[in-house]
Design a protein around this motif. Structure first.
Motif, mmCIF file in Angstrom:
data_model
loop_
_atom_site.group_PDB
_atom_site.id
_atom_site.type_symbol
_atom_site.label_atom_id
_atom_site.label_comp_id
_atom_site.label_asym_id
_atom_site.label_seq_id
_atom_site.Cartn_x
_atom_site.Cartn_y
_atom_site.Cartn_z
ATOM 1 N N GLN A 264 -17.451 5.834 -19.469
ATOM 2 C CA GLN A 264 -15.348 5.432 -19.592
ATOM 3 C C GLN A 264 -16.037 4.515 -17.748
ATOM 4 O OE1 GLN A 264 -12.985 8.697 -18.717
ATOM 5 N NE2 GLN A 264 -14.018 9.785 -19.725
ATOM 6 N N LEU A 265 -15.139 3.509 -17.394
ATOM 7 C CA LEU A 265 -15.259 3.042 -16.369
ATOM 8 C C LEU A 265 -13.899 2.719 -15.926
ATOM 9 C CD1 LEU A 265 -17.098 -0.426 -18.197
ATOM 10 C CD2 LEU A 265 -17.892 1.354 -16.520
ATOM 11 N N TYR A 266 -14.035 2.673 -14.733
ATOM 12 C CA TYR A 266 -12.371 2.545 -13.523
ATOM 13 C C TYR A 266 -12.213 1.467 -12.795
ATOM 14 C CZ TYR A 266 -12.825 7.340 -15.828
ATOM 15 O OH TYR A 266 -12.564 9.297 -15.895
ATOM 16 N N ALA A 267 -10.921 1.429 -12.626
ATOM 17 C CA ALA A 267 -10.385 0.280 -11.859
ATOM 18 C C ALA A 267 -9.484 1.124 -10.942
ATOM 19 C CB ALA A 267 -11.327 -1.173 -12.375
ATOM 20 N N ALA A 268 -9.518 0.310 -9.760
ATOM 21 C CA ALA A 268 -7.896 1.486 -8.712
ATOM 22 C C ALA A 268 -7.803 0.035 -7.655
ATOM 23 C CB ALA A 268 -8.243 2.757 -8.446
ATOM 24 N N GLY A 269 -6.351 1.318 -6.955
ATOM 25 C CA GLY A 269 -6.258 -0.016 -5.981
ATOM 26 C C GLY A 269 -4.660 0.775 -5.453
ATOM 27 N N ILE A 270 -4.431 0.161 -4.490
ATOM 28 C CA ILE A 270 -3.145 1.064 -4.078
ATOM 29 C C ILE A 270 -1.708 -0.866 -4.253
ATOM 30 C CG2 ILE A 270 -2.006 1.031 -1.556
ATOM 31 C CD1 ILE A 270 -4.436 2.810 -1.116
ATOM 32 N N TYR A 271 -0.990 -0.270 -4.525
ATOM 33 C CA TYR A 271 0.507 -1.432 -3.969
ATOM 34 C C TYR A 271 1.724 -0.884 -2.545
ATOM 35 C CZ TYR A 271 3.553 1.995 -7.050
ATOM 36 O OH TYR A 271 3.868 3.160 -7.041
ATOM 37 N N ASP A 272 1.580 -1.774 -2.461
ATOM 38 C CA ASP A 272 2.973 -1.428 -0.896
ATOM 39 C C ASP A 272 3.801 -3.118 -1.401
ATOM 40 O OD1 ASP A 272 4.131 -0.764 1.479
ATOM 41 O OD2 ASP A 272 2.362 -1.190 2.543
ATOM 42 N N LEU A 273 5.071 -2.699 -2.042
ATOM 43 C CA LEU A 273 5.064 -3.673 -2.224
ATOM 44 C C LEU A 273 6.620 -3.833 -1.389
ATOM 45 C CD1 LEU A 273 5.516 -3.069 -6.057
ATOM 46 C CD2 LEU A 273 4.414 -4.729 -5.081
ATOM 47 N N PRO A 274 6.820 -5.593 -0.895
ATOM 48 C CA PRO A 274 7.920 -5.410 -0.266
ATOM 49 C C PRO A 274 8.430 -5.849 -1.260
ATOM 50 C CG PRO A 274 6.281 -7.018 0.347
ATOM 51 C CD PRO A 274 5.811 -6.536 -0.087
ATOM 52 N N GLU A 275 10.127 -5.915 -0.291
ATOM 53 C CA GLU A 275 11.517 -6.135 -1.513
ATOM 54 C C GLU A 275 11.113 -7.499 -2.206
ATOM 55 O OE1 GLU A 275 13.835 -4.377 -2.171
ATOM 56 O OE2 GLU A 275 13.471 -2.560 -0.937
ATOM 57 N N ASP A 276 11.270 -7.242 -3.523
ATOM 58 C CA ASP A 276 12.111 -8.535 -4.323
ATOM 59 C C ASP A 276 10.367 -9.030 -4.722
ATOM 60 O OD1 ASP A 276 15.135 -8.768 -4.636
ATOM 61 O OD2 ASP A 276 14.467 -9.550 -2.317
ATOM 62 N N THR A 277 9.378 -7.848 -5.235
ATOM 63 C CA THR A 277 8.071 -8.513 -5.056
ATOM 64 C C THR A 277 7.383 -7.552 -6.176
ATOM 65 O OG1 THR A 277 7.032 -7.429 -3.644
ATOM 66 C CG2 THR A 277 7.866 -9.364 -3.005
#
Length: 173
Positions: free
Chosen positions: A24-37
């Motif tokens: 098993q391999l993993y990747a990850a991240g955080i999203y912080d979306l401005p409006e309309d993106t």
């Protein structure tokens, strides 16, 4: 907000974690979306994984509503596009193409990818991932023209399948 990759709206490289001896391999991240993106995650894997899971979560790693929204995808639900890439599109509003992962109204959260291989790939055949924050108006510039389109009716059918599966999964015994 900062992610493991250094900044919000990025993605880490794939790495082994937990019981990764099982391939098993993993990747990850955080999203912080401005409006309309939207955050477009592009993954490639020279060796197709036995299982692929992509899911959103909040800062406590609780998953959003998976019964009434498409807030996670497996490889079976999102096969590679004709160019061999899987496109995950994290967005509040649907772009009308396959790969939309619905934030269920939250502009901030995290995502995790798990690739499970029968045999761990060689170093030169490891999966890769990259992330790009894109205004809705420019999505057509970063997505391939031949990416499968999804109508609102098809999306509702996809959700109906999820609802039925969730009811079976969480039924009373």
């Amino acid at each position: 907000m900062v992610s493991a990759g250094g900044v919000a709206n990025g993605v880490t490289g794939f790495s082994a974690g937990g019981v990764a001896g099982a391939g098993q391999l993993y990747a990850a991240g955080i999203y912080d979306l401005p409006e309309d993106t939207a955050l477009v995650i592009k993954t490639t894997s020279p060796v197709e994984a036995h299982y692929i899971g992509f899911q959103l979560s909040n800062i406590w790693f609780e998953g959003p509503d998976q019964q009434n929204y498409v807030s996670s995808l497996t490889a079976g639900q999102l096969p590679p596009a004709k160019d061999g890439v899987r496109y995950y599109i994290i967005a509040k509003d649907g772009p009308g193409v396959r790969g939309w992962v619905d934030t269920t109204g939250y502009n901030f959260g995290s995502f995790t990818m798990r690739f499970s291989f029968k045999d761990v790939p060689q170093a030169d055949a490891m999966p890769t991932a990259e992330a790009q924050l894109v205004p809705y108006s420019e999505l057509s510039k970063v997505l391939p023209d031949n990416l499968e389109k999804v109508s609102p009716q098809q999306r509702q059918q996809e959700i109906a399948v999820r609802q039925k599966a969730i009811k079976l999964r969480w039924r009373n015994y």
